[in-house]
Enzyme design. Structure first.
Site, PDB file in Angstrom:
ATOM      1  N   ASP A  70       7.431 -26.552 -20.224  1.00  0.00           N
ATOM      2  CA  ASP A  70       8.461 -25.430 -20.072  1.00  0.00           C
ATOM      3  C   ASP A  70       8.185 -25.315 -18.864  1.00  0.00           C
ATOM      4  O   ASP A  70       8.449 -25.519 -17.519  1.00  0.00           O
ATOM      5  CB  ASP A  70       7.197 -24.332 -21.054  1.00  0.00           C
ATOM      6  CG  ASP A  70       8.418 -23.370 -21.598  1.00  0.00           C
ATOM      7  OD1 ASP A  70       9.906 -22.946 -21.542  1.00  0.00           O
ATOM      8  OD2 ASP A  70       8.087 -22.879 -22.916  1.00  0.00           O
ATOM      9  N   ASP A  96      14.290 -19.592 -28.244  1.00  0.00           N
ATOM     10  CA  ASP A  96      13.477 -20.345 -29.028  1.00  0.00           C
ATOM     11  C   ASP A  96      14.352 -19.542 -30.245  1.00  0.00           C
ATOM     12  O   ASP A  96      14.480 -18.675 -30.121  1.00  0.00           O
ATOM     13  CB  ASP A  96      12.276 -19.173 -28.684  1.00  0.00           C
ATOM     14  CG  ASP A  96      11.277 -20.091 -27.478  1.00  0.00           C
ATOM     15  OD1 ASP A  96      12.022 -21.009 -26.985  1.00  0.00           O
ATOM     16  OD2 ASP A  96      10.476 -19.466 -27.093  1.00  0.00           O
TER      17      ASP A  96
END
Length: 404
Positions: free
Chosen positions: A158, A218
């Protein structure tokens, strides 16, 4: 431990110019990931079955084998954020939360491997993960070695708490250290997902160093979220589709089929479009309690076969006709196509008609046309013939045309 500046020098010195080339992800990866369904739930006292713990991942591994997901191709079980202890150990190595992972990550990986599955894990390039746990900045080599020691098969990196302008060096650097371990580890990058808002990602470079990459928001458990991803991929403003193929795939994020936010038609839409996009099929749902309709959709062998077609060709949106989006994907045998007609409206069903030539099909011998989800054979069609189908609001018609 290396600073990014030192590592950049090392990479240049060692002529780090070749692709990741780990032989992995020749077709889009398939598996299960914890994040969308279970988030960062660390309250094991209140939610013993649903907190991020070794129990949860063992449960999912068991169900994936028992209920046919592994047999259908879903092979990775992946931990997302919030598995870590708040601090590294005395030697600087990562360590899991001792209460929620009392036997350690290697023991969990061994359990998952014993089921015939593969094991994935999450970290972050920044100083902290998105959940506030120790990040990998300045520890890239240490962490790559740790993951290899734990027999990790899939690594997601990430980008929270970091500078997006460093990513063009940072993500290749982590790939370098993963390769140096000698263990094949599928590399999932969030590199362009953070850059899209502030700069133009270098997708050719990203495809060179990552097996899969996130490039948009997301996903959340709602149709609005899924629809926004579909539109982002349909526009393809950064031309990211053209760099995808075997070994390197765009990742529009998890399948949320079986959760709470999508109707049956919308679940069919996500499965069809993710299949045609050649997207990773990474589920995020409680497989222990999934409804039969959703389970059968995730296990639909015909849809999975389109996604896993050996050409690895990414699909794209080729037309919008009112509320109907037309998507196509090249599949084997040569000259054949999978296609999706997606009704993006919300009012009433539509009857849609399109000529085969408008899909880019040109063989004078014609095509066997089949509806994918139900494997319903529709007949032989010539390029001058027209397909006529009814499509529900926010639904799809999913078909394939096999060249004769």
């Amino acid at each position: 431990m290396f600073s990014l500046q030192c590592l950049a020098f090392v990479l240049e010195l060692w002529a780090f110019t070749s692709a990741l080339d780990n032989g992995l992800a020749r077709t889009p990866p398939m598996g299960w990931l914890s994040w969308e369904r279970f988030r960062c739930n660390m309250d094991c006292k209140t939610y013993p079955d649903d907190c991020i713990s070794e129990r949860l991942f063992k449960d999912m591994a068991d169900v994936m084998v028992r209920d046919g997901y592994l047999a259908a191709g879903y092979e990775y079980v992946i931990i997302d954020d919030c598995w870590l202890a708040k601090e590294r150990d005395a030697t600087g190595r990562l360590q899991p939360d001792p209460d929620r992972f009392p036997n350690g990550i290697k023991a969990l990986a061994d359990y998952i491997h014993s089921k015939g599955l593969k094991f994935g894990i999450y970290e972050d390039f920044g100083t902290k993960t998105c959940g506030g746990f120790p990040g990998s900045e300045y520890y890239l080599q240490y962490d790559a070695e740790t993951f290899a020691k734990w027999t990790v098969d899939y690594f997601k990196m990430d980008g929270c708490y970091s500078d997006v302008h460093q990513y063009d060096d940072a993500y290749p650097a982590m790939g370098f250290w993963l390769n140096k371990t000698g263990r094949p580890i599928l590399y999932s990058c969030s590199w362009p997902a953070y850059q899209e808002a502030v700069m133009n990602p270098d997708y050719k470079k990203i495809a060179k160093y990552c097996n899969v990459w996130r490039n948009f928001d997301d996903i959340n458990d709602s149709w609005d979220s899924v629809a926004s991803i579909i539109e982002f991929y349909g526009k393809d403003h950064s031309k990211f589709i053209e760099v995808a193929g075997p070994g390197n795939f765009n990742d529009p994020d998890m399948l949320i089929i079986g959760n709470y936010g999508l109707s049956r038609d919308q679940q069919r839409s996500q499965m069809a479009l993710w299949s045609v996009m050649a997207a990773p099929l990474i589920m995020s749902v409680d497989l222990r309690n999934i409804r039969p309709f959703s389970r059968s959709l995730l296990l639909n062998r015909s849809a999975i076969a389109i996604n896993q077609d050996r050409l690895g060709a990414p699909g794209r949106r080729i037309n919008k006709i009112g509320n109907i989006q037309v998507w196509t994907k090249a599949i084997e045998p040569a000259g054949s196509l999978a296609f999706v007609f997606h009704h993006s409206g919300t009012a009433v069903p539509l009857r849609f008609s399109i000529g085969l030539s408008d899909l880019g099909l040109s063989s004078p011998q014609g095509y066997n046309v089949t509806e994918v989800f139900d494997s319903k054979y529709m007949g032989v069609f010539k390029t001058t013939d027209r397909l006529k189908v009814d499509i529900n609001p926010t639904g799809v018609f999913f078909g394939k045309a096999i060249r004769l």
